[in-house]
Design a protein around this motif. Structure first.
Motif, mmCIF file in Angstrom:
data_model
loop_
_atom_site.group_PDB
_atom_site.id
_atom_site.type_symbol
_atom_site.label_atom_id
_atom_site.label_comp_id
_atom_site.label_asym_id
_atom_site.label_seq_id
_atom_site.Cartn_x
_atom_site.Cartn_y
_atom_site.Cartn_z
ATOM 1 N N PRO A 132 11.414 76.736 23.923
ATOM 2 C CA PRO A 132 12.368 75.896 23.393
ATOM 3 C C PRO A 132 12.312 76.134 21.843
ATOM 4 O O PRO A 132 13.373 76.260 21.205
ATOM 5 N N ALA A 133 11.071 76.273 21.137
ATOM 6 C CA ALA A 133 11.043 76.447 19.697
ATOM 7 C C ALA A 133 11.639 77.697 19.304
ATOM 8 O O ALA A 133 12.232 78.011 18.169
ATOM 9 N N VAL A 134 11.296 78.807 19.982
ATOM 10 C CA VAL A 134 11.797 80.067 19.684
ATOM 11 C C VAL A 134 13.507 80.272 19.784
ATOM 12 O O VAL A 134 14.018 80.922 19.083
ATOM 13 N N VAL A 135 13.888 79.450 20.911
ATOM 14 C CA VAL A 135 15.444 79.534 20.985
ATOM 15 C C VAL A 135 15.999 78.678 20.012
ATOM 16 O O VAL A 135 16.977 79.252 19.550
ATOM 17 N N ARG A 136 15.292 77.765 19.711
ATOM 18 C CA ARG A 136 16.201 77.016 18.624
ATOM 19 C C ARG A 136 16.092 77.737 17.102
ATOM 20 O O ARG A 136 17.121 77.576 16.558
ATOM 21 N N ALA A 137 14.946 78.567 16.876
ATOM 22 C CA ALA A 137 14.951 79.341 15.794
ATOM 23 C C ALA A 137 16.105 80.370 15.672
ATOM 24 O O ALA A 137 16.570 80.599 14.641
ATOM 25 N N ALA A 138 15.904 81.124 16.960
ATOM 26 C CA ALA A 138 17.157 81.876 16.973
ATOM 27 C C ALA A 138 18.581 81.448 16.775
ATOM 28 O O ALA A 138 19.425 81.883 16.038
ATOM 29 N N GLN A 139 18.822 80.329 17.377
ATOM 30 C CA GLN A 139 20.203 79.696 17.199
ATOM 31 C C GLN A 139 20.342 79.103 15.726
ATOM 32 O O GLN A 139 21.530 79.260 15.070
ATOM 33 N N ALA A 140 19.198 78.726 15.081
ATOM 34 C CA ALA A 140 19.449 78.290 13.520
ATOM 35 C C ALA A 140 19.670 79.574 12.601
ATOM 36 O O ALA A 140 20.313 79.294 11.883
ATOM 37 N N ILE A 141 19.021 80.467 13.011
ATOM 38 C CA ILE A 141 19.282 81.964 12.247
ATOM 39 C C ILE A 141 20.962 82.222 12.481
ATOM 40 O O ILE A 141 21.820 82.530 11.487
ATOM 41 N N GLN A 142 21.265 82.052 13.577
ATOM 42 C CA GLN A 142 22.411 82.562 13.883
ATOM 43 C C GLN A 142 23.683 81.498 13.343
ATOM 44 O O GLN A 142 24.602 81.927 12.717
ATOM 45 N N ALA A 143 23.404 80.233 13.169
ATOM 46 C CA ALA A 143 24.071 79.257 12.129
ATOM 47 C C ALA A 143 24.257 79.515 10.893
ATOM 48 O O ALA A 143 25.428 79.493 10.210
ATOM 49 N N LEU A 144 23.049 79.940 10.214
ATOM 50 C CA LEU A 144 23.053 80.142 8.909
ATOM 51 C C LEU A 144 23.863 81.391 8.477
ATOM 52 O O LEU A 144 24.552 81.392 7.683
ATOM 53 N N LEU A 145 23.673 82.604 9.464
ATOM 54 C CA LEU A 145 24.466 83.830 9.367
ATOM 55 C C LEU A 145 25.913 83.590 9.251
ATOM 56 O O LEU A 145 26.770 84.112 8.609
ATOM 57 N N ARG A 146 26.379 82.620 10.216
ATOM 58 C CA ARG A 146 27.721 82.474 10.515
ATOM 59 C C ARG A 146 28.240 81.628 9.289
ATOM 60 O O ARG A 146 29.604 81.834 8.890
#
Length: 260
Positions: free
Chosen positions: A243-257
């Motif tokens: 869950p922590a790794v998936v949240r990190a990937a999603q957080a990077i996606q949001a920042l990039l967008r």
């Protein structure tokens, strides 16, 4: 990114041809020497020399000898910068630090290069027994958690092109070497949203990884934590970190967008 390409000049220098060839590689995503020669109106030997020069500088790459040329890491980085003036390492760094703090394990950012992944940034665990920095390391994608997570997001045609011979070299005795088994794992990753690696890339090291996607769902990168096998000896123990790794990937996606 716009798919509009400038017409090839009527009279072209070698520089013109090289730049136009980069445009063609970006448009087609996979281009053979013969195809490039026809599109550029030049001899195959000239096209081969241009590709060789571009490959040496990282602008194009091949999945296998004599295979088609694809955009290389240097071209991909330029593309990211052109899209949104994005430095993915700068954007991801705070998230990697948060992931490290949350899991107390070494966190990394990777890029897919053909059938390998390259670790482009890393934040080390504060623990005395830890996995050290992996920045600059290149490993077979199918042996790593983040690499498998990225590969699982690719279209079947892309996977088939990258692994046309379906040959999977082993890094350790635990490495996956059967294509059908890897396909089954891809299906599990697509459902779960993360990949696992228990001593498949290096003895004594396990990992959990997830893909970072762009606006249309294509993989931009991967994020992972690397864990000493003494703390992650089974896939079940790795799932606790997922869950922590998936949240990190999603957080990077949001920042990039947000930067687009």
């Amino acid at each position: 990114m716009s798919n509009t390409y400038l017409p090839k000049p009527a009279t072209s220098s070698s520089v013109d041809n090289a730049l136009y060839l980069l445009q063609l590689v970006g448009e087609h995503q996979a281009l053979r020497v013969s195809e490039a020669a026809d599109l550029l109106g030049i001899g195959r030997s000239t096209a081969h020399r241009l590709f060789a020069a571009l490959r040496e500088r990282g602008f194009v790459m091949q999945d296998k000898p004599n295979g088609a040329y694809r955009p290389g890491p240097a071209l991909n980085e330029i593309g990211l910068a052109a899209i949104g003036r994005i430095d993915i390492r700068r954007v991801a760094r705070p998230i990697l630090e948060t992931l490290r703090d949350e899991t107390q394990e070494t966190s990394s950012l990777v890029l897919l290069e053909g059938r390998t992944v390259r670790f482009i940034d890393c934040v080390e665990s504060p623990r005395s027994v830890r996995v050290g920095s992996r920045t600059g390391l290149v490993l077979p994608a199918h042996c790593t958690a983040s690499g498998k997570a990225i590969l699982a997001t690719l279209p079947p045609a892309d996977l088939k092109r990258r692994y046309s011979g379906q040959q999977l070299p082993a890094c350790t005795p635990q490495s996956m070497t059967q294509w059908k088994a890897l396909e089954q794992e891809f299906a599990q990753i697509r459902q779960a949203g993360f990949g696992l690696n228990v001593e498949e890339s290096e003895n004594g090291i396990s990992a959990v990884g997830a893909a970072v996607r762009d606006l249309i769902g294509a993989p931009l990168a991967g994020v992972a934590i690397a864990v000493p096998a003494s703390r992650m000896s089974t896939r079940e123990s790795g799932r606790a970190h997922a869950p922590a790794v998936v949240r990190a990937a999603q957080a990077i996606q949001a920042l990039l967008r947000n930067e687009l």
